[in-house]
Design an enzyme around this catalytic site. Structure first.
Site, short mmCIF file in Angstrom:
data_model
loop_
_atom_site.label_atom_id
_atom_site.label_comp_id
_atom_site.label_asym_id
_atom_site.label_seq_id
_atom_site.Cartn_x
_atom_site.Cartn_y
_atom_site.Cartn_z
CE LYS A 163 5.84 41.02 -20.44
NZ LYS A 163 7.14 40.68 -20.54
CD GLU A 172 7.53 38.54 -28.77
OE1 GLU A 172 8.62 38.93 -28.85
OE2 GLU A 172 7.27 37.19 -28.58
CD GLU A 208 13.27 41.01 -29.67
OE1 GLU A 208 12.13 40.92 -30.10
OE2 GLU A 208 13.74 40.68 -28.60
N GLY A 243 3.34 30.02 -21.72
CA GLY A 243 4.82 30.34 -21.30
C GLY A 243 4.71 31.41 -20.27
CG ASP A 296 5.92 27.88 -18.65
OD1 ASP A 296 6.96 27.24 -19.47
OD2 ASP A 296 5.94 29.09 -18.51
CG HIS A 312 11.46 37.40 -28.32
ND1 HIS A 312 11.97 38.56 -27.70
CD2 HIS A 312 11.25 36.55 -27.23
CE1 HIS A 312 12.16 38.25 -26.26
NE2 HIS A 312 11.65 37.05 -25.85
#
Length: 365
Positions: free
Chosen positions: A265, A300, A330, A206, A229, A269
Site C-alpha cells: 500500500k 496505489e 505517481e 512496508g 518493515d 510510488h
C-alpha cells in the site's frame, strides 16, 4: 504579458486570470488555515454539535480565545469559500456572528472514528514544506550533483533517516500513514472485500505499525497477517492481542516472508521503476503459483481517471509533483503495465478503482 495584450483581454477575463495567479501564489494560506482548524479541533467541535455550529459554539468548545473571534471569522470564511465548511445565515448567533458553519463532504474526511486529520499536520510540517524551498536550484543541477531528492537536499538525509532520528517527525509520519491506511482499508473491505477471501496468509510490506493489516485481520480472522518493515519501525509496533498480527524486521529488497498474498500500500510510488521491479520480483518469490491462490495486492494511484474533471486532474498532478520530495512518482496504467511485465508477472492483472484514481491492483505470477 505585455500591456498591449492586457488591453485586448476583457476585464472579466483579466479578473479571472489575476484570481488564478493569486490562488497559486497564496495557496499555502489555505493549507495553513486547514492545519490551524485541525489543530484547534474545529471540525470535531462542529461534528459534536450535530454538524452545525456558530462562532460562539466553536469558541465555547475549543481553546480559542474569545478576543480572537473576528480573526476566527476570517479563517472560517476562507475555509468555507474553499470547500471545507459550509456557511449559512444564522437565526441566533449569540451576538458575535451572523453565520452558522457546517461540514462539507470533504470535511467529513476529518472527523469520526476513521479519519484523515493526522495527515494534515504531517503534510504541512516544516520538514515536508521546506523540502520544496530549493526546488528551482534542484532542477538546475544534474541528478548526480543534486544530492538526491528534494528532502535530502534540504535536510541532508532521507525521509526515513530523519524519521529514525527525530521522534516528533517519526510520530507525525506514522500517525499520518496509519490514518490513511485505516480509512482506505475500511473502504476497500466494504467495497472490494472479496480480494481477501480465501487467503490463509498475507504479508503487508512496508506496513508501518500495522494499521492497514489490523483492519484486514479483524475482518478476516482466519488470515495469518504479518507486517514487514524496517527495524526502527517495527520496534515500536505491538502484536495484536489475538496473536493474528505479527511484525518482522527486514528489507523488502532482500527477501519477503512467504504468504498466499503480498500487500503493497503506497509503497511502489516511493521508488523508481527499476526498484519497483526488484521489489515485485521479491514479492513473486514469496507467493505460490496463481493456481494455488498466489497474488500481489497493490493499493496505489493510477493516474488518468479524471475523464475531463479538472479538479481530479489537478489533484493527480499535485500529488505527482509532491512525490518529487522523495524522488517518487505517481503512475498511469501504461507505466504500471510495463513494471508488472518487467517483474515477470502475468499481463492478466486487475485494476479496481476505489476512489477515483486510488485503486486496488491485483497482479499474478
Amino acid at each position: 504579458m505585455t500591456l498591449r495584450l492586457l488591453a485586448e483581454v476583457s476585464p472579466q477575463d483579466l479578473l479571472v486570470a489575476l484570481s488564478e495567479l493569486q490562488n497559486h501564489l497564496l495557496g499555502y494560506v489555505k493549507s495553513m488555515a486547514l492545519k490551524c482548524a485541525v489543530d484547534l479541533r474545529i471540525p470535531d467541535a462542529i461534528h459534536r454539535r450535530g454538524g452545525v455550529a456558530t462562532l460562539a459554539d466553536i469558541v465555547a468548545d475549543t481553546e480559542i480565545h474569545p478576543a480572537k473571534v473576528p480573526d476566527l471569522k476570517r479563517m472560517m470564511e476562507l475555509l468555507s469559500t474553499s470547500g471545507i465548511f459550509t456557511a449559512t445565515a444564522a437565526k441566533d448567533s449569540g451576538g458575535i456572528g451572523d453565520v452558522v458553519y457546517g461540514l462539507t463532504t470533504a470535511c467529513y474526511f476529518l472527523v469520526g472514528r476513521c479519519n484523515l486529520s493526522p495527515v494534515v499536520p504531517y503534510l504541512v510540517s516544516p520538514h515536508i514544506v521546506s523540502s520544496f524551498f530549493g526546488m528551482s536550484d534542484w532542477f538546475r543541477k544534474e541528478p548526480a550533483v543534486a544530492g538526491g531528492s528534494l528532502f535530502e537536499v534540504a535536510h541532508g538525509c532521507s525521509l526515513q533517516e530523519m524519521a529514525s532520528k527525530d521522534a516528533a517527525f517519526s510520530s507525525l509520519l506514522n500517525d499520518s500513514m496509519a490514518s490513511d491506511s485505516q480509512l482506505f482499508l475500511e473502504v476497500i473491505i466494504l467495497d472490494k472485500g472479496r480480494i481477501f477471501r480465501g487467503l490463509n496468509s498475507l504479508v503487508d510490506v512496508g506496513g508501518g505499525h500495522g494499521a492497514a493489516t489490523l483492519v484486514i485481520a479483524r475482518a478476516f480472522p482466519r488470515i495469518k497477517c504479518t507486517v514487514l518493515d524496517l527495524p526502527h519501525v517495527v520496534s515500536q509496533a505491538t502484536t495484536s492481542e489475538d496473536g493474528n498480527l505479527h511484525f518482522i524486521a527486514g528489507d523488502m529488497f532482500e527477501s519477503i516472508p512467504p504468504a498466499n498474498a503480498v500487500l503493497l500500500k503506497n509503497v511502489l510510488h516511493d521508488w523508481s521503476d527499476e526498484d519497483c521491479v526488484k521489489i515485485l520480483q521479491r514479492c513473486k518469490q514469496a507467493i505460490p503459483a496463481r493456481t494455488k491462490g498466489g497474488k500481489v495486492i497493490i493499493i496505489e494511484m493510477v493516474r488518468g481517471s479524471a475523464q475531463g474533471d479538472r479538479k481530479i486532474s489537478e489533484m493527480e498532478d499535485i500529488q505527482n509533483v509532491f512525490m518529487l520530495h522523495i524522488n517518487g512518482v505517481e503512475r498511469g496504467i501504461n507505466e504500471w503495465k510495463r513494471i508488472f511485465s518487467d517483474a515477470g508477472f502475468s499481463d492478466d492483472y486487475k485494476i479496481m478503482p476505489v476512489l477515483g484514481p486510488y485503486s486496488v491492483i491485483e497482479i499474478y505470477p
